[in-house]
Design an enzyme around this catalytic site. Structure first.
Site, PDB file in Angstrom:
ATOM      1  N   GLY A  29      22.294 -11.448   9.432  1.00 52.02           N
ATOM      2  CA  GLY A  29      21.999 -10.211  10.140  1.00 52.02           C
ATOM      3  C   GLY A  29      21.495  -9.144   9.175  1.00 52.02           C
ATOM      4  O   GLY A  29      21.548  -9.316   7.955  1.00 52.02           O
ATOM      5  N   ASP A  83      29.921 -10.230   5.956  1.00 53.73           N
ATOM      6  CA  ASP A  83      29.181 -10.553   7.166  1.00 53.73           C
ATOM      7  C   ASP A  83      29.180  -9.367   8.116  1.00 53.73           C
ATOM      8  O   ASP A  83      30.038  -8.489   8.020  1.00 53.73           O
ATOM      9  CB  ASP A  83      29.837 -11.776   7.855  1.00 53.73           C
ATOM     10  CG  ASP A  83      28.877 -12.534   8.753  1.00 53.73           C
ATOM     11  OD1 ASP A  83      29.234 -13.650   9.191  1.00 53.73           O
ATOM     12  OD2 ASP A  83      27.771 -12.011   9.021  1.00 53.73           O
ATOM     13  N   GLY A  84      28.198  -9.343   8.975  1.00 54.52           N
ATOM     14  CA  GLY A  84      28.077  -8.254   9.943  1.00 54.52           C
ATOM     15  C   GLY A  84      28.844  -8.568  11.217  1.00 54.52           C
ATOM     16  O   GLY A  84      29.569  -9.556  11.301  1.00 54.52           O
ATOM     17  N   LYS A  96      30.704 -11.497  17.362  1.00 54.64           N
ATOM     18  CA  LYS A  96      29.579 -11.855  16.508  1.00 54.64           C
ATOM     19  C   LYS A  96      28.701 -12.861  17.239  1.00 54.64           C
ATOM     20  O   LYS A  96      29.090 -13.365  18.299  1.00 54.64           O
ATOM     21  CB  LYS A  96      30.078 -12.480  15.192  1.00 54.64           C
ATOM     22  CG  LYS A  96      30.627 -11.428  14.225  1.00 54.64           C
ATOM     23  CD  LYS A  96      31.198 -12.027  12.957  1.00 54.64           C
ATOM     24  CE  LYS A  96      30.212 -12.846  12.189  1.00 54.64           C
ATOM     25  NZ  LYS A  96      28.920 -12.127  11.947  1.00 54.64           N
ATOM     26  N   GLY A  97      27.518 -13.104  16.672  1.00 50.83           N
ATOM     27  CA  GLY A  97      26.647 -14.067  17.313  1.00 50.83           C
ATOM     28  C   GLY A  97      25.344 -13.494  17.807  1.00 50.83           C
ATOM     29  O   GLY A  97      24.534 -14.176  18.418  1.00 50.83           O
ATOM     30  N   GLY A  98      25.118 -12.196  17.486  1.00 52.44           N
ATOM     31  CA  GLY A  98      23.846 -11.585  17.867  1.00 52.44           C
ATOM     32  C   GLY A  98      22.660 -12.358  17.298  1.00 52.44           C
ATOM     33  O   GLY A  98      21.602 -12.429  17.896  1.00 52.44           O
ATOM     34  N   GLY A  99      22.903 -12.953  16.118  1.00 52.81           N
ATOM     35  CA  GLY A  99      21.853 -13.745  15.482  1.00 52.81           C
ATOM     36  C   GLY A  99      22.015 -15.234  15.716  1.00 52.81           C
ATOM     37  O   GLY A  99      21.345 -16.035  15.061  1.00 52.81           O
ATOM     38  N   GLU A 105      28.960 -19.087  10.508  1.00 52.67           N
ATOM     39  CA  GLU A 105      29.605 -17.860  10.018  1.00 52.67           C
ATOM     40  C   GLU A 105      31.121 -17.972  10.122  1.00 52.67           C
ATOM     41  O   GLU A 105      31.859 -17.629   9.213  1.00 52.67           O
ATOM     42  CB  GLU A 105      29.132 -16.642  10.816  1.00 52.67           C
ATOM     43  CG  GLU A 105      27.722 -16.196  10.498  1.00 52.67           C
ATOM     44  CD  GLU A 105      27.261 -15.077  11.422  1.00 52.67           C
ATOM     45  OE1 GLU A 105      27.724 -15.009  12.573  1.00 52.67           O
ATOM     46  OE2 GLU A 105      26.429 -14.263  10.972  1.00 52.67           O
ATOM     47  N   LYS A 123      28.791   0.023  15.897  1.00 50.05           N
ATOM     48  CA  LYS A 123      29.454  -1.236  16.230  1.00 50.05           C
ATOM     49  C   LYS A 123      30.928  -1.029  16.594  1.00 50.05           C
ATOM     50  O   LYS A 123      31.572  -1.938  17.105  1.00 50.05           O
ATOM     51  CB  LYS A 123      29.372  -2.213  15.060  1.00 50.05           C
ATOM     52  CG  LYS A 123      27.971  -2.460  14.516  1.00 50.05           C
ATOM     53  CD  LYS A 123      27.072  -3.090  15.552  1.00 50.05           C
ATOM     54  CE  LYS A 123      25.690  -3.421  15.048  1.00 50.05           C
ATOM     55  NZ  LYS A 123      25.637  -4.378  13.940  1.00 50.05           N
TER      56      LYS A 123
HETATM   57  O1  DER Z   1      24.868 -12.806  14.308  1.00 46.13           O
HETATM   58  C1  DER Z   1      25.760 -12.176  13.757  1.00 46.13           C
HETATM   59  O2  DER Z   1      26.978 -12.416  13.898  1.00 46.13           O
HETATM   60  C2  DER Z   1      25.365 -11.007  12.905  1.00 46.13           C
HETATM   61  O3  DER Z   1      26.348 -10.753  11.947  1.00 46.13           O
HETATM   62  C3  DER Z   1      25.172  -9.842  13.835  1.00 46.13           C
HETATM   63  O4  DER Z   1      26.242  -9.827  14.710  1.00 46.13           O
HETATM   64  C4  DER Z   1      25.105  -8.502  13.161  1.00 46.13           C
HETATM   65  O5  DER Z   1      23.770  -8.283  12.905  1.00 46.13           O
HETATM   66  P1  DER Z   1      23.241  -6.846  12.437  1.00 46.13           P
HETATM   67  O6  DER Z   1      23.983  -6.539  11.147  1.00 46.13           O
HETATM   68  O7  DER Z   1      21.764  -7.067  12.230  1.00 46.13           O
HETATM   69  O8  DER Z   1      23.556  -5.863  13.533  1.00 46.13           O
END
Ligand code: DER
Length: 225
Positions: A29, A83-84, A96-99, A105, A123
């Site tokens: 991310g 991690d994001g 999580k899981g936007g990506g 992860e 967030k």
């Molecule tokens: O996919 C993910 O889990 C990433 O960590 C996502 O959730 C955060 O992405 P960003 O830092 O671009 O907002």
């Protein structure tokens, strides 16, 4: 969402945690990317680390900035993972899981002695209320969709932007984004999701984060459990 300056501050602050000789979990991310770039600069200055990637994206970025990358299967332990997250609640439960990288992860983040989450303030939420990404075996989409509905979720197959049809994860699976509204009991829902046959991994990270670095306009706020 969220300002890039705030994401950069959080990522760079988290990268400071890493010490010589560490095995570092490299999240996916845009916020984790700032930590990866900061670690790349530290490697240029002589820091000795090995990176374990969580996606093609984080592996490619790590290589680009000069961080030595090793396979997850080649390390017994991970010292720090950075991690994001898409959302963080008051108890440091994450969505999580936007990506669509949350399967690898979660393996890396949970294996780390210290899991540092990096976010901008957008967030943060008292209670999780975004759809929960669920990685599924492709042929299980209909049966898992039904199971998610039986749990009170509204599942949507994640479609790709620049590819016709669904997003396919780095593991060759599909993603259902399941909207449960407000998730008052993340641990209970996490257990329910994990026991659905055909679910490879879900995006609820409960009891995993050791600390959250929140980048702000004038610095970084560190939250611990
Ligand atoms: O996919 C993910 O889990 C990433 O960590 C996502 O959730 C955060 O992405 P960003 O830092 O671009 O907002």
């Amino acid at each position: 969402g969220g300002s890039d300056a705030a994401k950069r501050r959080a990522g760079e602050h988290a990268a400071e945690v890493v010490t010589d000789g560490d095995v570092v979990g490299l999240g996916t991310g845009s916020t984790a990317a700032h930590a990866i770039r900061a670690l790349g600069r530290a490697v240029d200055d002589g820091l000795d680390v090995r990176g374990v990637a969580t996606s093609y994206a984080s592996r490619d970025l790590a290589r680009e900035v000069g961080i030595p990358v090793v396979g997850l299967d080649s390390v017994e332990r991970i010292d720090v993972a950075i991690d994001g997250a898409d959302q963080v609640d008051d108890g440091l439960a994450l969505i999580k899981g936007g990506g669509a990288a949350h399967a690898r992860e979660k393996v890396v983040d949970s294996a780390a002695d210290r899991f540092v989450v990096v976010v901008d303030p957008s967030k943060e939420t008292p209670e999780l209320d975004r759809p929960v990404p669920v990685e599924i075996l492709p042929d299980a989409r209909a049966t898992v969709r039904r199971a998610l509905r039986d749990l009170g979720g509204t599942p949507t197959l994640r479609t790709a932007e620049r590819k016709d049809g669904p997003v396919v994860t780095d593991n060759g699976n599909l993603v259902l984004d399941a909207d449960f509204g407000t998730v008052a009991e993340p641990r209970a829902l996490a257990t329910d999701l994990a026991t659905i046959p055909g679910v490879v991994e879900h995006g609820l990270f409960v009891g995993l984060a050791d600390e959250v670095h929140v980048g702000g306009a004038d610095g970084v706020r560190v939250r611990t459990a």
